[in-house]
Design a protein around this motif. Structure first.
Motif, PDB file in Angstrom:
ATOM      1  N   ARG A   1       1.360   5.665  -5.076  1.00 38.52           N
ATOM      2  CA  ARG A   1       0.633   6.974  -4.601  1.00 38.52           C
ATOM      3  C   ARG A   1      -0.256   7.599  -5.705  1.00 38.52           C
ATOM      4  NH1 ARG A   1       6.100   9.724  -1.792  1.00 38.52           N
ATOM      5  NH2 ARG A   1       4.817   9.038   0.987  1.00 38.52           N
ATOM      6  N   ALA A   2       0.451   7.696  -6.866  1.00 42.00           N
ATOM      7  CA  ALA A   2      -0.413   8.809  -7.525  1.00 42.00           C
ATOM      8  C   ALA A   2       0.187   7.471  -8.990  1.00 42.00           C
ATOM      9  CB  ALA A   2       0.363  10.109  -7.744  1.00 42.00           C
ATOM     10  N   THR A   3      -0.982   7.522 -10.117  1.00 37.98           N
ATOM     11  CA  THR A   3      -0.018   6.802 -11.090  1.00 37.98           C
ATOM     12  C   THR A   3      -1.346   8.017 -12.610  1.00 37.98           C
ATOM     13  OG1 THR A   3      -0.186   4.224 -10.783  1.00 37.98           O
ATOM     14  CG2 THR A   3      -0.652   5.051 -13.253  1.00 37.98           C
ATOM     15  N   LEU A   4      -0.439   8.029 -13.443  1.00 38.35           N
ATOM     16  CA  LEU A   4      -1.076   9.069 -14.818  1.00 38.35           C
ATOM     17  C   LEU A   4      -1.426   8.120 -15.441  1.00 38.35           C
ATOM     18  CD1 LEU A   4      -1.254  12.176 -16.346  1.00 38.35           C
ATOM     19  CD2 LEU A   4       0.934  11.895 -16.869  1.00 38.35           C
ATOM     20  N   MET A   5      -2.315   7.726 -16.224  1.00 37.67           N
ATOM     21  CA  MET A   5      -2.805   6.940 -17.619  1.00 37.67           C
ATOM     22  C   MET A   5      -2.721   7.755 -18.784  1.00 37.67           C
ATOM     23  SD  MET A   5      -5.438   4.213 -15.749  1.00 37.67           S
ATOM     24  CE  MET A   5      -6.672   6.140 -15.707  1.00 37.67           C
TER      25      MET A   5
ATOM     26  N   ASP B   1       0.855  -1.146  -0.160  1.00 41.38           N
ATOM     27  CA  ASP B   1       0.116   0.454  -0.533  1.00 41.38           C
ATOM     28  C   ASP B   1       0.812   1.077  -0.354  1.00 41.38           C
ATOM     29  OD1 ASP B   1       0.060   1.212   2.679  1.00 41.38           O
ATOM     30  OD2 ASP B   1      -0.557  -0.784   3.625  1.00 41.38           O
ATOM     31  N   ALA B   2       0.346   2.370   0.323  1.00 40.42           N
ATOM     32  CA  ALA B   2       1.143   3.581  -0.112  1.00 40.42           C
ATOM     33  C   ALA B   2       1.511   4.128   1.079  1.00 40.42           C
ATOM     34  CB  ALA B   2       0.265   4.847  -0.675  1.00 40.42           C
ATOM     35  N   ALA B   3       1.640   3.919   2.143  1.00 45.48           N
ATOM     36  CA  ALA B   3       2.060   4.140   3.576  1.00 45.48           C
ATOM     37  C   ALA B   3       3.578   3.176   3.582  1.00 45.48           C
ATOM     38  CB  ALA B   3       1.490   2.552   4.467  1.00 45.48           C
ATOM     39  N   VAL B   4       3.850   4.742   3.969  1.00 43.60           N
ATOM     40  CA  VAL B   4       5.811   4.565   3.987  1.00 43.60           C
ATOM     41  C   VAL B   4       6.244   3.261   5.185  1.00 43.60           C
ATOM     42  CG1 VAL B   4       7.568   5.950   5.122  1.00 43.60           C
ATOM     43  CG2 VAL B   4       6.354   6.936   3.389  1.00 43.60           C
TER      44      VAL B   4
ATOM     45  N   ARG C   1       9.475   8.342  -4.994  1.00 44.41           N
ATOM     46  CA  ARG C   1       8.093   8.665  -4.519  1.00 44.41           C
ATOM     47  C   ARG C   1       6.775   7.686  -5.190  1.00 44.41           C
ATOM     48  NH1 ARG C   1      11.172  11.723  -7.483  1.00 44.41           N
ATOM     49  NH2 ARG C   1      11.699  14.118  -7.005  1.00 44.41           N
ATOM     50  N   GLY C   2       7.167   7.091  -5.655  1.00 42.14           N
ATOM     51  CA  GLY C   2       5.659   6.147  -5.453  1.00 42.14           C
ATOM     52  C   GLY C   2       4.668   6.682  -6.523  1.00 42.14           C
ATOM     53  N   LEU C   3       5.536   6.918  -7.851  1.00 43.41           N
ATOM     54  CA  LEU C   3       4.643   7.835  -8.478  1.00 43.41           C
ATOM     55  C   LEU C   3       4.239   6.249  -9.606  1.00 43.41           C
ATOM     56  CD1 LEU C   3       5.699  11.255  -9.512  1.00 43.41           C
ATOM     57  CD2 LEU C   3       3.432  10.231  -8.073  1.00 43.41           C
TER      58      LEU C   3
END
Length: 311
Positions: free
Chosen positions: A190-194, A102-105, A164-166
């Protein structure tokens, strides 16, 4: 966040620090090119693949051993046996990937099995020895996407900024929008660009590389919308490096940073580097190492495609 909206994605991305996790892998794995040959199904949407007469299995095997020896100087690198029934299996990063749950550090790692588009490559997902390595040896929980219907060819289709989790998910026959969403969740980003790849492109990692979270190699011709390429290069400024058409064709973007300052690409890609690109990589602090992989590149992929990362 997972979106197609450029301003929303980059506005959010600029709020994220490089604290998601290690920027480069702690180990790598390969699959030997046993039975290396032209897979006609894969060739249907991979314009980089050579004709059958150009395949030299013996030379490909020797070059793959050279690659294994070379990468072992940078980080622990293991190699699984190949299988003549899976001629594309030397590109395992499309089928197996590791990441956070998951996105948690501080989240625990897991391994993900992708869903390949072509049946000839779907066989690779059934490798029980590779599954057992991650499950029994490393103790990673499994996320198996291979049985659902949406193509999601992992780090072929999805280029990841691990610091960064991108995620940068290029959509094509090898990854649809739902497949991108499945990978985003499975890898805990954390974030994904499609975005759409240009017609004729099959994988994002042929047209984009994010290097240790601080630089990017971008091939504008590989994106359906040039604004996406421009925005990605701008996000990594001053180390957003725009490649020429010749560098694109030579697989320069199909490279990988395996340490903070160590960048690996094929020898053909290295020879294709322009002086401005060499200078930009030097300014970003990267030392370029190369391995001759022309026989392997007949299969439509290059060095980065051969490397499975273990985070």
């Amino acid at each position: 966040m997972i979106t197609r909206d450029l301003p929303s994605f980059f506005d959010h991305a600029r709020t994220l620090g490089p604290d998601f996790g290690p920027a480069t892998a702690r180990a790598a794995f390969l699959v030997a090119p046993d039975g290396f040959a032209r897979a006609e199904q894969s060739a249907g949407d991979n314009r980089y693949m050579a004709q059958a007469a150009a395949f030299d299995p013996g030379r490909a095997s020797a070059q793959h051993r050279d690659l294994h020896r070379a990468l072992s100087l940078s980080l622990p690198t293991i190699c699984f046996a190949g299988d003549p029934d899976t001629p594309d299996a030397l590109f395992p990063n499309n089928v197996f990937a590791t990441g956070r749950g998951d996105a948690a550090v501080g989240a625990q790692p897991r391994y993900v099995i992708g869903r390949m588009r072509h049946p000839v490559r779907q066989r690779e997902a059934g490798r029980e020895d590779i599954r057992a390595f991650f499950r029994e040896v490393l103790g990673y929980p499994e996320v198996d996407l291979s049985t659902q219907p949406h193509a999601c060819e992992l780090t072929g289709a999805l280029v990841i900024d691990r610091a960064r989790g991108l995620g940068f998910a290029g959509l094509s026959e090898r990854c649809d929008e739902q497949g991108a969403r499945l990978m985003h969740r499975a890898l805990g980003l954390r974030a994904t660009l499609m975005f759409e790849l240009a017609p004729g492109e099959y994988h994002t990692n042929v047209v984009l590389a994010v290097l240790a979270g601080r630089a990017a190699l971008v091939c504008p011709g590989g994106f359906a919308d040039p604004a996406v390429a421009e925005a990605i290069a701008g996000f990594y400024a001053p180390n957003g490096i725009v490649l020429s058409a010749a560098e694109h064709a030579a697989f320069v973007a199909n490279s990988i940073a395996l340490s903070t300052y160590g960048l690996w690409m094929s020898a053909a890609a290295g020879r294709a580097l322009s002086e401005p690109t060499r200078a930009a990589l030097a300014r970003a602090g990267f030392a370029v190492s190369t391995v001759e992989l022309d026989a392997i590149e007949a299969g439509g992929g290059s060095l980065r495609c051969c490397v499975g990362e273990i985070f």
